[in-house]
Design a protein around this motif. Structure first.
Motif, PDB file in Angstrom:
ATOM      1  N   TYR A   1      -7.386   9.498  13.710  1.00 34.28           N
ATOM      2  CA  TYR A   1      -8.358   9.245  14.758  1.00 34.28           C
ATOM      3  C   TYR A   1      -9.766   9.332  14.181  1.00 34.28           C
ATOM      4  O   TYR A   1     -10.047  10.220  13.368  1.00 34.28           O
ATOM      5  N   PRO A   2     -10.650   8.439  14.588  1.00 34.38           N
ATOM      6  CA  PRO A   2     -12.028   8.499  14.087  1.00 34.38           C
ATOM      7  C   PRO A   2     -12.681   9.823  14.483  1.00 34.38           C
ATOM      8  O   PRO A   2     -12.498  10.310  15.588  1.00 34.38           O
ATOM      9  N   SER A   3     -13.409  10.377  13.563  1.00 37.41           N
ATOM     10  CA  SER A   3     -14.059  11.655  13.844  1.00 37.41           C
ATOM     11  C   SER A   3     -15.483  11.430  14.360  1.00 37.41           C
ATOM     12  O   SER A   3     -16.014  10.329  14.312  1.00 37.41           O
ATOM     13  N   ILE A   4     -16.067  12.492  14.829  1.00 37.04           N
ATOM     14  CA  ILE A   4     -17.440  12.463  15.325  1.00 37.04           C
ATOM     15  C   ILE A   4     -18.338  13.105  14.277  1.00 37.04           C
ATOM     16  O   ILE A   4     -18.003  14.147  13.721  1.00 37.04           O
ATOM     17  N   ASN A   5     -19.460  12.490  14.011  1.00 36.02           N
ATOM     18  CA  ASN A   5     -20.427  13.048  13.077  1.00 36.02           C
ATOM     19  C   ASN A   5     -21.206  14.149  13.792  1.00 36.02           C
ATOM     20  O   ASN A   5     -22.227  13.900  14.424  1.00 36.02           O
ATOM     21  N   LEU A   6     -20.725  15.369  13.691  1.00 33.96           N
ATOM     22  CA  LEU A   6     -21.350  16.486  14.399  1.00 33.96           C
ATOM     23  C   LEU A   6     -22.750  16.784  13.884  1.00 33.96           C
ATOM     24  O   LEU A   6     -23.589  17.303  14.626  1.00 33.96           O
ATOM     25  N   ALA A   7     -23.041  16.466  12.645  1.00 31.78           N
ATOM     26  CA  ALA A   7     -24.374  16.728  12.087  1.00 31.78           C
ATOM     27  C   ALA A   7     -25.454  15.963  12.854  1.00 31.78           C
ATOM     28  O   ALA A   7     -26.603  16.407  12.927  1.00 31.78           O
TER      29      ALA A   7
ATOM     30  N   ALA B   1       8.106  -3.905   7.918  1.00 33.81           N
ATOM     31  CA  ALA B   1       7.677  -2.561   7.505  1.00 33.81           C
ATOM     32  C   ALA B   1       8.811  -1.583   7.753  1.00 33.81           C
ATOM     33  O   ALA B   1       9.456  -1.599   8.801  1.00 33.81           O
ATOM     34  N   THR B   2       9.049  -0.713   6.779  1.00 34.14           N
ATOM     35  CA  THR B   2      10.136   0.265   6.912  1.00 34.14           C
ATOM     36  C   THR B   2       9.658   1.570   7.518  1.00 34.14           C
ATOM     37  O   THR B   2      10.464   2.428   7.849  1.00 34.14           O
ATOM     38  N   SER B   3       8.342   1.738   7.644  1.00 40.89           N
ATOM     39  CA  SER B   3       7.817   2.941   8.284  1.00 40.89           C
ATOM     40  C   SER B   3       6.563   2.573   9.077  1.00 40.89           C
ATOM     41  O   SER B   3       5.908   1.573   8.797  1.00 40.89           O
ATOM     42  N   SER B   4       6.264   3.412  10.037  1.00 40.16           N
ATOM     43  CA  SER B   4       5.072   3.204  10.855  1.00 40.16           C
ATOM     44  C   SER B   4       3.845   3.755  10.135  1.00 40.16           C
ATOM     45  O   SER B   4       3.955   4.719   9.378  1.00 40.16           O
ATOM     46  N   PRO B   5       2.688   3.185  10.386  1.00 38.46           N
ATOM     47  CA  PRO B   5       1.474   3.726   9.770  1.00 38.46           C
ATOM     48  C   PRO B   5       1.123   5.083  10.373  1.00 38.46           C
ATOM     49  O   PRO B   5       1.538   5.411  11.481  1.00 38.46           O
ATOM     50  N   ASP B   6       0.375   5.860   9.631  1.00 37.42           N
ATOM     51  CA  ASP B   6      -0.118   7.141  10.137  1.00 37.42           C
ATOM     52  C   ASP B   6      -1.367   6.884  10.971  1.00 37.42           C
ATOM     53  O   ASP B   6      -2.140   5.960  10.693  1.00 37.42           O
TER      54      ASP B   6
ATOM     55  N   ALA C   1       0.834  -1.202   0.000  1.00 38.41           N
ATOM     56  CA  ALA C   1       0.000   0.000   0.000  1.00 38.41           C
ATOM     57  C   ALA C   1       0.869   1.253   0.000  1.00 38.41           C
ATOM     58  O   ALA C   1       1.953   1.277   0.582  1.00 38.41           O
ATOM     59  N   HIS C   2       0.380   2.301  -0.648  1.00 38.16           N
ATOM     60  CA  HIS C   2       1.103   3.570  -0.683  1.00 38.16           C
ATOM     61  C   HIS C   2       1.074   4.258   0.679  1.00 38.16           C
ATOM     62  O   HIS C   2       2.004   4.977   1.038  1.00 38.16           O
ATOM     63  N   ARG C   3      -0.006   4.047   1.390  1.00 35.94           N
ATOM     64  CA  ARG C   3      -0.140   4.675   2.711  1.00 35.94           C
ATOM     65  C   ARG C   3      -1.004   3.762   3.576  1.00 35.94           C
ATOM     66  O   ARG C   3      -2.004   3.229   3.126  1.00 35.94           O
ATOM     67  N   ILE C   4      -0.621   3.630   4.828  1.00 37.05           N
ATOM     68  CA  ILE C   4      -1.373   2.785   5.759  1.00 37.05           C
ATOM     69  C   ILE C   4      -1.824   3.653   6.916  1.00 37.05           C
ATOM     70  O   ILE C   4      -1.028   4.379   7.517  1.00 37.05           O
ATOM     71  N   LEU C   5      -3.118   3.586   7.218  1.00 35.11           N
ATOM     72  CA  LEU C   5      -3.712   4.350   8.318  1.00 35.11           C
ATOM     73  C   LEU C   5      -4.250   3.393   9.369  1.00 35.11           C
ATOM     74  O   LEU C   5      -4.799   2.344   9.040  1.00 35.11           O
ATOM     75  N   VAL C   6      -4.093   3.782  10.609  1.00 35.40           N
ATOM     76  CA  VAL C   6      -4.677   3.045  11.730  1.00 35.40           C
ATOM     77  C   VAL C   6      -5.415   4.050  12.607  1.00 35.40           C
ATOM     78  O   VAL C   6      -5.254   5.261  12.452  1.00 35.40           O
ATOM     79  N   ASN C   7      -6.232   3.549  13.545  1.00 37.13           N
ATOM     80  CA  ASN C   7      -7.086   4.453  14.321  1.00 37.13           C
ATOM     81  C   ASN C   7      -6.531   4.865  15.677  1.00 37.13           C
ATOM     82  O   ASN C   7      -7.210   5.562  16.422  1.00 37.13           O
ATOM     83  N   SER C   8      -5.310   4.440  16.034  1.00 36.44           N
ATOM     84  CA  SER C   8      -4.735   4.847  17.314  1.00 36.44           C
ATOM     85  C   SER C   8      -3.242   4.530  17.340  1.00 36.44           C
ATOM     86  O   SER C   8      -2.747   3.729  16.541  1.00 36.44           O
ATOM     87  N   LYS C   9      -2.546   5.145  18.285  1.00 34.35           N
ATOM     88  CA  LYS C   9      -1.127   4.839  18.464  1.00 34.35           C
ATOM     89  C   LYS C   9      -0.942   3.395  18.925  1.00 34.35           C
ATOM     90  O   LYS C   9       0.028   2.736  18.558  1.00 34.35           O
ATOM     91  N   PHE C  10      -1.902   2.916  19.733  1.00 39.65           N
ATOM     92  CA  PHE C  10      -1.843   1.523  20.185  1.00 39.65           C
ATOM     93  C   PHE C  10      -1.874   0.587  18.981  1.00 39.65           C
ATOM     94  O   PHE C  10      -1.074  -0.338  18.864  1.00 39.65           O
TER      95      PHE C  10
END
Length: 149
Positions: free
Chosen positions: A49-55, A41-46, A20-29
Motif C-alpha cells: 500500500y502506498p505510504s504517507i510522507n509524514l515529514a 502467473a503461478t502466484s499473485s502479486p504482493d 520478475a523475481h517479485r511483483i508488487l501492486v498498490n491494492s487488492k483490486f
C-alpha cells in the motif's frame, strides 16, 4: 482486428513481466486485475500500500495562498479532515465516504461534528460521461444525506 494486433504485444508483456523475481501492486483490486490479465502467473502479486510522507506534516502550511486555494485552506484550518482522493468513477465507491460521514455526524454532538470536514477530490474530466454523471450523483447524495456545506 485490435485483439489480433495486440496479441504479440500482450504475449511479450506477460512473459517479460512474469520474469520478475517479485511483483508488487498498490491494492487488492489491482492484484485481481493483474491475475485476470496475466492468466499464466503461478502466484499473485504482493500488495504494498502506498505510504504517507509524514515529514510533510512537520512544516507549517503555506501562508502565501490566494483566491480559492486560500479559501479552501481556511475552511480546513484546525479541523479534523477526512480525505478521499480518487478518480470520479463508480467503481471507487465514493458514496461510501458520504454515507460514513453522515453516520459520523449522527454519532457526534453538533459541536464535535462542526470541527470535521470531508474532502472528496481527484481526477475529473468533463469530457468523460461517467465522471460528469458520477459527480452529479455524489452531489445529490451529499444533499440528500445533509452533509454539504
Amino acid at each position: 482486428l485490435k485483439k489480433l494486433y495486440r496479441l504479440p504485444f500482450d504475449f511479450i508483456e506477460e512473459k517479460t513481466t512474469l520474469m520478475a523475481h517479485r511483483i508488487l501492486v498498490n491494492s487488492k483490486f489491482t492484484a485481481g486485475v493483474f491475475n485476470e490479465t496475466f492468466r499464466s502467473a503461478t502466484s499473485s502479486p504482493d500488495v504494498l500500500y502506498p505510504s504517507i510522507n509524514l515529514a510533510s506534516y512537520d512544516v507549517p502550511p503555506p501562508t502565501n495562498l490566494s483566491g480559492s486555494a486560500a479559501e479552501f485552506a481556511e475552511m480546513l484550518r484546525g479541523k479534523k479532515c477526512f480525505v478521499s482522493i480518487n478518480r470520479f468513477e463508480r467503481k471507487k465507491n465514493l458514496p461510501l465516504c458520504l454515507k460514513a460521514y453522515a453516520e459520523l455526524r449522527d454519532s457526534l454532538s453538533p459541536s464535535e461534528f462542526s470541527d470535521t470536514r470531508l474532502v472528496i477530490a481527484g481526477g475529473w474530466d468533463p469530457r468523460v460521461t461517467e465522471n460528469v454523471e458520477h459527480k452529479q450523483e455524489l452531489e445529490t447524495l451529499a444533499r440528500d444525506l445533509g452533509v454539504t456545506s
